[in-house]
Scaffold this motif. Structure first.
Motif, PDB file in Angstrom:
ATOM      1  N   CYS A 138      47.682  19.322 -17.731  1.00 30.44           N
ATOM      2  CA  CYS A 138      47.357  18.600 -18.975  1.00 30.44           C
ATOM      3  C   CYS A 138      48.279  19.078 -20.099  1.00 30.44           C
ATOM      4  O   CYS A 138      47.838  19.294 -21.229  1.00 30.44           O
ATOM      5  N   GLN A 252      54.944   6.592 -17.580  1.00 31.19           N
ATOM      6  CA  GLN A 252      53.932   6.877 -16.586  1.00 31.19           C
ATOM      7  C   GLN A 252      54.566   7.673 -15.454  1.00 31.19           C
ATOM      8  O   GLN A 252      55.695   7.404 -15.039  1.00 31.19           O
ATOM      9  N   TRP A 256      50.529  10.894  -9.478  1.00 32.12           N
ATOM     10  CA  TRP A 256      49.510  11.577 -10.270  1.00 32.12           C
ATOM     11  C   TRP A 256      48.868  12.727  -9.502  1.00 32.12           C
ATOM     12  O   TRP A 256      48.206  13.567 -10.097  1.00 32.12           O
ATOM     13  N   ALA A 269      46.871  14.748 -15.705  1.00 32.63           N
ATOM     14  CA  ALA A 269      45.907  14.088 -16.590  1.00 32.63           C
ATOM     15  C   ALA A 269      46.461  14.045 -18.008  1.00 32.63           C
ATOM     16  O   ALA A 269      47.302  14.858 -18.390  1.00 32.63           O
ATOM     17  N   ALA A 273      50.483  12.523 -17.619  1.00 33.78           N
ATOM     18  CA  ALA A 273      50.487  11.429 -16.644  1.00 33.78           C
ATOM     19  C   ALA A 273      50.960  10.116 -17.244  1.00 33.78           C
ATOM     20  O   ALA A 273      51.498   9.262 -16.531  1.00 33.78           O
ATOM     21  N   ASP A 290      40.756  10.097 -18.264  1.00 34.25           N
ATOM     22  CA  ASP A 290      41.204  10.858 -17.089  1.00 34.25           C
ATOM     23  C   ASP A 290      40.256  12.020 -16.821  1.00 34.25           C
ATOM     24  O   ASP A 290      39.814  12.237 -15.682  1.00 34.25           O
ATOM     25  N   GLU A 293      36.836  10.814 -15.512  1.00 33.14           N
ATOM     26  CA  GLU A 293      36.863  10.290 -14.148  1.00 33.14           C
ATOM     27  C   GLU A 293      37.028  11.406 -13.122  1.00 33.14           C
ATOM     28  O   GLU A 293      36.346  11.414 -12.083  1.00 33.14           O
ATOM     29  N   LEU A 294      37.912  12.349 -13.390  1.00 36.60           N
ATOM     30  CA  LEU A 294      38.095  13.451 -12.444  1.00 36.60           C
ATOM     31  C   LEU A 294      36.823  14.285 -12.338  1.00 36.60           C
ATOM     32  O   LEU A 294      36.396  14.648 -11.230  1.00 36.60           O
ATOM     33  N   TYR A 316      40.727   9.386  -7.582  1.00 37.65           N
ATOM     34  CA  TYR A 316      41.019   9.601  -9.006  1.00 37.65           C
ATOM     35  C   TYR A 316      42.293   8.859  -9.408  1.00 37.65           C
ATOM     36  O   TYR A 316      42.314   8.135 -10.414  1.00 37.65           O
ATOM     37  N   GLU A 317      43.347   8.994  -8.623  1.00 34.68           N
ATOM     38  CA  GLU A 317      44.612   8.354  -8.965  1.00 34.68           C
ATOM     39  C   GLU A 317      44.481   6.842  -9.011  1.00 34.68           C
ATOM     40  O   GLU A 317      44.970   6.190  -9.947  1.00 34.68           O
ATOM     41  N   ARG A 320      42.437   5.692 -12.237  1.00 30.83           N
ATOM     42  CA  ARG A 320      43.096   5.870 -13.524  1.00 30.83           C
ATOM     43  C   ARG A 320      44.385   5.060 -13.637  1.00 30.83           C
ATOM     44  O   ARG A 320      44.717   4.565 -14.710  1.00 30.83           O
ATOM     45  N   ARG A 321      45.124   4.935 -12.556  1.00 30.14           N
ATOM     46  CA  ARG A 321      46.326   4.100 -12.606  1.00 30.14           C
ATOM     47  C   ARG A 321      45.975   2.663 -12.992  1.00 30.14           C
ATOM     48  O   ARG A 321      46.707   2.017 -13.753  1.00 30.14           O
TER      49      ARG A 321
END
Length: 373
Positions: A138, A252, A256, A269, A273, A290, A293-294, A316-317, A320-321
């Protein structure tokens, strides 16, 4: 191999601290690699302020770090003006919500998060990374760890820079956020100081060839130009802080999640990311999304799945993507539409703004999506 920590978070910004608190709440042992926040010079007020939506507010309230009303100003109205008669208005009462968004003082939010982390026994603050089952990066858009992992950061650079500062205003802001699109540039006034505040934060996206002159202009000349662009809607303006400028870009990461050659699982994150244009104020909302969600995925995992399970990280990826990609595409499209100065493009975008203003359900859907509802 059993590690002392379940998760090592590299980066102690708002996203890193929030993620650490969310994971510690699930009884995970967290190492947070964070540098102490820099102390600004006495003469240099911190100009950072973020727009946070209802979903972000609920997340920060869940870790007891939401600022008081004086430092998290509720925006009840929003006015967006085009450069040829286009206009879009949003109203919290019309949408039956307490606020469209909140403009939050960053230093106070950072201080609350840091204090909460210090009193959380499941979190250990470290000066350097420690072995853990999962490493979460992060560190921001200039992440060194992301570069070390060999992850490409696919960047689109705009021919503009953002200038930010704070202003004292003659008239109260009335809890209204205002935005002007003029000659390919975007100026935003963000209300600060609570309901009756006479202070706004500004973010002004200007052409590269104008930045040097605007940064060097006297305070009076700078405020005079701001007054002209903002149609003097808040009366006399006075600079209340230094001016800062930075290049605008959308970016981006190409990946991720992944594993290093020695088997260390990792995930990206926040700004490490992705990055989006600031015209709709969604950057930090996406980063906190992010973290949420994680944390949600790890909290809901089967008891036998470790936190570095590839299936969980892929989940997760994907999630969020999808959201970040949708928002980034919309922001990029709007930026390109409003940066063109030809008469045809000008007429098109103002026609589109007025059509959107009258669109009813479509306008309500867009507003609720931006609010995280």
């Amino acid at each position: 191999m059993k590690h002392q920590y379940d998760i090592c978070i590299r980066g102690g910004g708002i996203v890193g601290h929030t993620l650490a608190l969310l994971l510690a709440r699930e009884r995970l042992k967290v190492a947070l690699v964070a540098k102490p926040p820099a102390q600004p010079a006495a003469s240099a007020a911190d100009v950072r302020a973020y727009a946070l939506n209802a979903k972000s507010r609920a997340l920060l309230e869940s870790v007891r770090c939401w600022p008081d009303a004086q430092h998290a100003t509720a925006v009840t109205h929003m006015q967006v003006l085009g450069d040829d008669g286009g206009e879009v208005n949003f109203s919290a009462p019309a949408l039956d919500v307490p606020a469209l968004t909140w403009i939050v003082d960053v230093p106070l939010l950072e201080a609350r998060l840091a204090e909460a982390v210090r009193f959380q026994p499941q979190i250990e603050l470290l000066d350097s990374p420690a072995p853990a089952s999962l490493m979460v990066v992060c560190e921001g858009k200039n992440s060194a760890t992301r570069a070390e992992l060999g992850v490409a950061f696919e960047t689109t650079r705009y021919s503009q820079r953002a200038i930010a500062t704070r202003l004292s205003t003659e008239q109260a802001h009335g809890q209204t956020a205002r935005q002007w699109f003029t000659q390919g540039e975007i100026l935003a006034f963000l209300p600060l100081g609570g309901e009756q505040g006479h202070s706004v934060g500004i973010v002004w996206s200007v052409q590269e060839n104008r930045v040097e002159a605007l940064m060097a202009a006297s305070d009076d000349d700078f405020c005079a130009e701001l007054g002209q662009v903002s149609q003097h809607c808040l009366g006399q303006l006075k600079l209340a802080s230094q001016r800062v400028a930075w290049p605008l870009q959308a970016a981006q990461a190409s990946r991720w999640i992944g594993h290093t050659v020695d088997g260390q699982a990792w995930a990206l994150a926040g700004d490490a990311a992705h990055a989006v244009h600031p015209l709709a104020g969604q950057g930090l909302n996406l980063g906190l999304g992010d973290a949420a969600e994680l944390a949600r995925i790890l909290q809901g995992r089967a008891y036998w799945r470790p936190v570095n399970d590839p299936k969980l990280l892929r989940q997760y990826e994907r999630a969020r993507r999808a959201e970040v990609g949708t928002t980034a595409l919309a922001m990029d499209g709007l930026q390109r539409l409003f940066s063109r100065n030809s008469p045809n493009w000008q007429a098109l975008r103002n026609w589109g703004m007025n059509g959107f203003e009258r669109s009813g359900q479509a306008k309500q859907w867009a507003a609720r999506y931006a609010m995280g509802l």
